[in-house]
Design an enzyme around this catalytic site. Structure first.
Site, PDB file in Angstrom:
ATOM      1  N   ASP A 130       0.462   5.660  -1.698  1.00 35.82           N
ATOM      2  CA  ASP A 130      -0.134   6.955  -2.039  1.00 35.82           C
ATOM      3  C   ASP A 130       0.239   8.019  -1.007  1.00 35.82           C
ATOM      4  OD1 ASP A 130      -1.462   7.295  -4.415  1.00 35.82           O
ATOM      5  OD2 ASP A 130      -3.318   6.339  -3.722  1.00 35.82           O
ATOM      6  N   LYS A 155      -1.332   2.780 -14.841  1.00 41.46           N
ATOM      7  CA  LYS A 155      -0.506   2.378 -13.690  1.00 41.46           C
ATOM      8  C   LYS A 155      -0.098   0.909 -13.805  1.00 41.46           C
ATOM      9  CE  LYS A 155      -2.528   5.891 -10.723  1.00 41.46           C
ATOM     10  NZ  LYS A 155      -3.539   6.269  -9.716  1.00 41.46           N
ATOM     11  N   GLN A 208      -7.845   3.330  -5.981  1.00 42.67           N
ATOM     12  CA  GLN A 208      -8.058   4.419  -6.930  1.00 42.67           C
ATOM     13  C   GLN A 208      -9.237   5.307  -6.503  1.00 42.67           C
ATOM     14  OE1 GLN A 208      -6.116   5.170  -9.696  1.00 42.67           O
ATOM     15  NE2 GLN A 208      -7.400   6.994  -9.848  1.00 42.67           N
TER      16      GLN A 208
END
Ligand code: NDP
Length: 311
Positions: A127, A57, A101
């Site tokens: 997200d 990422k 994460q």
């Protein structure tokens, strides 16, 4: 019926196209505001798979001209410390998106992830897990949508696979994949069935699907009997196989993937058995299918968040 081989839906090339479409927007934002869109990533602990996801990422974001900052906390960090870090990123003028994460260390407790999602400013929730963004998705006025399911939609659309009027079956009802996936398909006029571990006659239900999405977390679970001939099969699963006997059940003797296993001691496979390619019309490979799309959609969401915060 004559055996066919499914068209492989190449996630790498679709992801590259999405990332390319984001570039001019990154440049325009940077020129207008004097800084690039910024993403703050939080990694707690040292889970090896998470390390790889986060590294990818950071690299993808940086290559696309974003500012990406990785904030690390030790596995021993408390939930309060994590929430304080999220609060700092919420207040940061240079971070438009925040990503924590998963998974969090189990020592943080069962409800920890939800506490974190609830704490991220919905405007920066790239997200798409904050209840406000989930609610907007359900109401059909989504702003920031979970990256993996929205990547699947991009894949279907860019591969000219019709969604409207199709029967779609989603196996898996997680908050991060299954549920938002079902909503996105429903909003595009598919008739959607959501299946899970208590679904009776699962294979039969799945075999009614024109579009079958597997988001289960079990290596090779979806076999040919789950698949209507010609159906599109989207394999979201990412499963590391470390047992050669399991690999032998997935691949025929002499297969290149078995040689990979012998070289590395493990391989990554999806939730869909490779034999499905003899039945399906189109299929996403693992690796190289849905995975790259998730990262591309993260970059897109970061730019969307930046633009919305600085209209
Ligand atoms: P979860 O474990 O949160 O959810 C799994 C779902 O599968 C649950 O709804 C569960 O049902 C269902 N399930 C489990 N076993 C069965 C069974 N025997 N029959 C029917 N349904 C079953 O997983 P996630 O949604 O987080 O992830 C799913 C997979 O996707 C994993 O392999 C994960 O690594 C991968 N993934 C890939 C991403 C990517 O970028 N490609 C991103 C995110 C995830 P129930 O609710 O009843 O327990």
């Amino acid at each position: 019926m004559a055996q066919t081989t499914a068209r492989l839906l190449d996630g790498q090339s679709v992801a590259a196209a999405i990332r390319e479409s984001v570039l001019p927007e990154v440049h325009a934002f940077s020129a207008r505001t004097g800084r690039p869109p910024g993403l703050g990533i939080v990694l707690v602990g040292d889970d090896p798979a998470s390390e790889i996801y986060v590294r990818n990422k950071v690299r993808a974001g940086t290559e696309s001209g974003l500012r990406v900052d990785l904030n690390r906390l030790p596995a021993s960090a408390s939930l309060d410390e994590l929430l304080a870090l999220v609060a700092r990123l919420n207040a940061s003028p240079v971070h438009d998106g925040i990503l924590v994460q998963a998974p969090l260390p189990s020592a943080m407790g069962r409800g920890a992830s939800q506490r974190v999602f609830d704490t991220i400013d919905p405007i920066k929730d790239v997200d798409g897990f904050h209840p406000v963004n989930v609610g907007k998705l359900v109401q059909g006025r989504a702003h920031l949508v979970a990256c993996t399911p929205s990547g699947v939609i991009e894949m279907l659309q860019r591969s000219d696979i019709p969604i409207a009027g199709s029967r779609a079956v989603v196996i898996g009802r997680s908050e991060i994949v299954g549920k938002p996936m079902a909503m996105l398909l429903l909003q595009r006029d598919a008739t959607v069935t959501i299946c899970h571990s208590k679904t009776p006659d699962l294979a039969k239900t799945a075999a009614a699907a024109d579009i079958l999405v597997a988001a289960i977390g079990r290596a090779g679970f979806v076999t040919a009997e789950f698949v209507k001939p010609g159906a599109t099969v989207i394999d979201v699963g990412i499963n590391r196989v470390t047992d050669r006997a399991v690999a032998d059940r997935l691949f025929p003797p002499g297969a290149a993937r078995l040689a990979d296993f012998d070289r590395r001691g493990s391989i990554v496979v999806g939730d869909v058995h490779p034999g499905v390619s003899d039945v399906a019309g189109a299929l996403t490979p693992v690796p190289g299918g849905v995975g790259p799309l998730t990262i591309a959609m993260l970059l897109k969401n970061t730019v969307t968040a930046a633009q919305a915060a600085h209209p």
